[in-house]
Design a protein around this motif. Structure first.
Motif, PDB file in Angstrom:
ATOM      1  N   VAL A  38       0.835  -1.243  -0.048  1.00 34.82           N
ATOM      2  CA  VAL A  38       0.012   0.214   0.040  1.00 34.82           C
ATOM      3  C   VAL A  38       0.939   1.214  -0.172  1.00 34.82           C
ATOM      4  CG1 VAL A  38      -1.682   1.504   1.358  1.00 34.82           C
ATOM      5  CG2 VAL A  38      -2.137  -1.284   0.988  1.00 34.82           C
ATOM      6  N   SER A  39       1.977   1.278   0.813  1.00 35.68           N
ATOM      7  CA  SER A  39       2.925   2.129   0.953  1.00 35.68           C
ATOM      8  C   SER A  39       3.544   2.586  -0.585  1.00 35.68           C
ATOM      9  CB  SER A  39       3.812   2.030   2.024  1.00 35.68           C
ATOM     10  OG  SER A  39       3.258   2.125   3.174  1.00 35.68           O
ATOM     11  N   ALA A  40       3.973   1.637  -1.347  1.00 40.30           N
ATOM     12  CA  ALA A  40       4.599   1.631  -2.436  1.00 40.30           C
ATOM     13  C   ALA A  40       3.666   2.141  -3.474  1.00 40.30           C
ATOM     14  CB  ALA A  40       5.195   0.145  -2.886  1.00 40.30           C
ATOM     15  N   ILE A  41       2.184   1.954  -3.619  1.00 40.57           N
ATOM     16  CA  ILE A  41       1.309   2.168  -4.503  1.00 40.57           C
ATOM     17  C   ILE A  41       0.895   3.672  -4.213  1.00 40.57           C
ATOM     18  CG2 ILE A  41      -1.023   2.084  -5.038  1.00 40.57           C
ATOM     19  CD1 ILE A  41      -0.946  -1.054  -4.656  1.00 40.57           C
ATOM     20  N   ALA A  42       1.054   4.199  -2.881  1.00 37.92           N
ATOM     21  CA  ALA A  42       0.902   5.571  -2.693  1.00 37.92           C
ATOM     22  C   ALA A  42       1.909   6.613  -2.927  1.00 37.92           C
ATOM     23  CB  ALA A  42       0.669   5.788  -1.143  1.00 37.92           C
ATOM     24  N   LEU A  43       3.038   6.016  -2.696  1.00 42.62           N
ATOM     25  CA  LEU A  43       4.358   6.782  -3.355  1.00 42.62           C
ATOM     26  C   LEU A  43       4.502   6.735  -4.766  1.00 42.62           C
ATOM     27  CD1 LEU A  43       7.192   8.086  -2.720  1.00 42.62           C
ATOM     28  CD2 LEU A  43       8.033   5.643  -2.827  1.00 42.62           C
ATOM     29  N   VAL A  44       3.929   5.575  -5.533  1.00 39.99           N
ATOM     30  CA  VAL A  44       3.918   5.676  -7.026  1.00 39.99           C
ATOM     31  C   VAL A  44       2.931   6.745  -7.487  1.00 39.99           C
ATOM     32  CG1 VAL A  44       3.355   4.343  -9.085  1.00 39.99           C
ATOM     33  CG2 VAL A  44       4.837   3.532  -7.253  1.00 39.99           C
ATOM     34  N   GLN A  45       1.647   6.701  -6.853  1.00 42.25           N
ATOM     35  CA  GLN A  45       0.901   7.803  -7.106  1.00 42.25           C
ATOM     36  C   GLN A  45       1.085   9.086  -7.225  1.00 42.25           C
ATOM     37  OE1 GLN A  45      -2.537   6.393  -4.700  1.00 42.25           O
ATOM     38  NE2 GLN A  45      -3.367   5.207  -6.486  1.00 42.25           N
ATOM     39  N   VAL A  46       2.033   9.365  -5.845  1.00 42.07           N
ATOM     40  CA  VAL A  46       2.335  10.668  -5.503  1.00 42.07           C
ATOM     41  C   VAL A  46       3.160  10.990  -6.743  1.00 42.07           C
ATOM     42  CG1 VAL A  46       3.842  12.170  -4.226  1.00 42.07           C
ATOM     43  CG2 VAL A  46       2.117  10.821  -3.057  1.00 42.07           C
ATOM     44  N   LEU A  48       3.592  10.002 -10.022  1.00 42.22           N
ATOM     45  CA  LEU A  48       2.937  10.103 -11.273  1.00 42.22           C
ATOM     46  C   LEU A  48       2.473  11.569 -11.148  1.00 42.22           C
ATOM     47  CD1 LEU A  48       1.658   6.583 -11.802  1.00 42.22           C
ATOM     48  CD2 LEU A  48       3.400   7.773 -13.044  1.00 42.22           C
ATOM     49  N   ARG A  49       1.629  11.855 -10.055  1.00 38.70           N
ATOM     50  CA  ARG A  49       0.818  12.907 -10.023  1.00 38.70           C
ATOM     51  C   ARG A  49       1.683  14.247 -10.004  1.00 38.70           C
ATOM     52  NH1 ARG A  49      -1.510  12.817  -5.029  1.00 38.70           N
ATOM     53  NH2 ARG A  49       0.097  14.386  -3.959  1.00 38.70           N
ATOM     54  N   GLN A  50       2.869  14.192  -9.452  1.00 36.33           N
ATOM     55  CA  GLN A  50       3.716  15.284  -9.643  1.00 36.33           C
ATOM     56  C   GLN A  50       4.480  15.358 -10.936  1.00 36.33           C
ATOM     57  OE1 GLN A  50       4.713  17.770  -6.980  1.00 36.33           O
ATOM     58  NE2 GLN A  50       5.509  18.809  -8.733  1.00 36.33           N
ATOM     59  N   ALA A  51       4.860  14.385 -11.555  1.00 37.22           N
ATOM     60  CA  ALA A  51       5.320  14.189 -12.874  1.00 37.22           C
ATOM     61  C   ALA A  51       4.161  14.849 -13.896  1.00 37.22           C
ATOM     62  CB  ALA A  51       5.607  13.084 -13.361  1.00 37.22           C
ATOM     63  N   ARG A  52       2.932  14.438 -13.725  1.00 36.61           N
ATOM     64  CA  ARG A  52       2.023  15.107 -14.567  1.00 36.61           C
ATOM     65  C   ARG A  52       1.603  16.586 -14.459  1.00 36.61           C
ATOM     66  NH1 ARG A  52      -1.898  10.015 -13.248  1.00 36.61           N
ATOM     67  NH2 ARG A  52      -1.087   8.541 -14.895  1.00 36.61           N
ATOM     68  N   ALA A  53       1.876  16.987 -13.149  1.00 37.26           N
ATOM     69  CA  ALA A  53       1.727  18.367 -12.597  1.00 37.26           C
ATOM     70  C   ALA A  53       2.754  19.126 -13.279  1.00 37.26           C
ATOM     71  CB  ALA A  53       2.006  18.621 -11.320  1.00 37.26           C
TER      72      ALA A  53
END
Length: 239
Positions: A38-46, A48-53
């Motif tokens: 769960v921690s790894a998935i959350a980190l990946v999402q963060v 990806l979101r930062q890269a898209r931003a």
């Protein structure tokens, strides 16, 4: 009968050692693995979101500058729209173009449309002297970063409005059609109640005398401080 001088010893039976894992140990291991996953998935999402931003931020100054360049010798932005902006290359590699002319769309890196509308009464009736680029579907967590970067890039006015449905723009063409410079500058600092000429959006830049970013307005519940999952961000330039 002969007897061995050594006493006969019975072979001792050694206790059987347990092999494998107990149910408790397996349960603990699975729980730990679950937490790590769960921690790894959350980190990946963060990430990806930062890269898209970052992609969105990188595309903003080039897009706004291209529109202003094309219309530099015109007195207004009459005729400007999403399709026209796509046609003269306002949207670069930071955006994904879908469809065929004259019904193309330009999606930002979060996968939602970016639209261009003329502010038809911006400095007076039928003036067409302003335009708004609306980024839909921007995650609330990325709102402040994008707004701050857009402000630093030279965008003159910025609107922010929470979306009721993720990706459904809340800064609408109808609202932009009522947008006026005087109305923007009548906004109370700090994210006060909207006036009709903003279409209900919070003005976070463009209403202060020095043109600075209004941090209080940006973090207000009607802007980046909303509890909604996403916002629409309107970037305004005018002649």
């Amino acid at each position: 009968m002969l007897y061995s001088p050594h006493a006969i010893h019975k072979a001792r039976i050694l206790p059987r050692t347990q092999s494998g894992f107990t149910i408790v140990e397996l349960s603990v291991a699975v729980a730990i693995a679950g937490v790590l996953l769960v921690s790894a998935i959350a980190l990946v999402q963060v990430v990806l979101r930062q890269a898209r931003a970052n992609d969105v931020v990188s595309g903003i100054p080039r897009m706004m500058a291209q529109i202003d360049k094309i219309y530099a010798r015109a007195n207004s932005y009459v005729g400007l729209g999403t399709e026209v902006a796509i046609g003269f290359g306002a949207f670069d590699a930071a955006f994904d173009i879908f469809g065929v002319a004259p019904l193309r769309t330009a999606n930002n890196r979060f996968g939602f449309p970016t639209t261009v509308d003329v502010a038809t009464v911006f400095t007076g009736a039928a003036s067409n002297t302003g335009f708004v680029v609306t980024l839909a579907g921007i995650p609330t967590a990325s709102c402040a970063d994008i707004v701050s970067s857009a402000s630093a890039s030279g965008v003159r006015g910025i609107l922010v409005q929470p979306e009721a449905v993720v990706g459904t723009r809340s800064i609408t063409p109808a609202g932009i059609a009522t947008l006026t410079l005087a109305g923007m500058r009548a906004i109370n600092a700090g994210g006060g109640a909207p006036v009709p000429t903003t279409g209900g959006a919070a003005v976070v830049q463009g209403h202060l005398p020095n043109g600075a970013l209004d941090i209080a307005a940006m973090t207000h519940a009607r802007a980046c401080g909303t509890g909604n999952a996403s916002v629409s961000i309107g970037l305004i330039n005018w002649k």
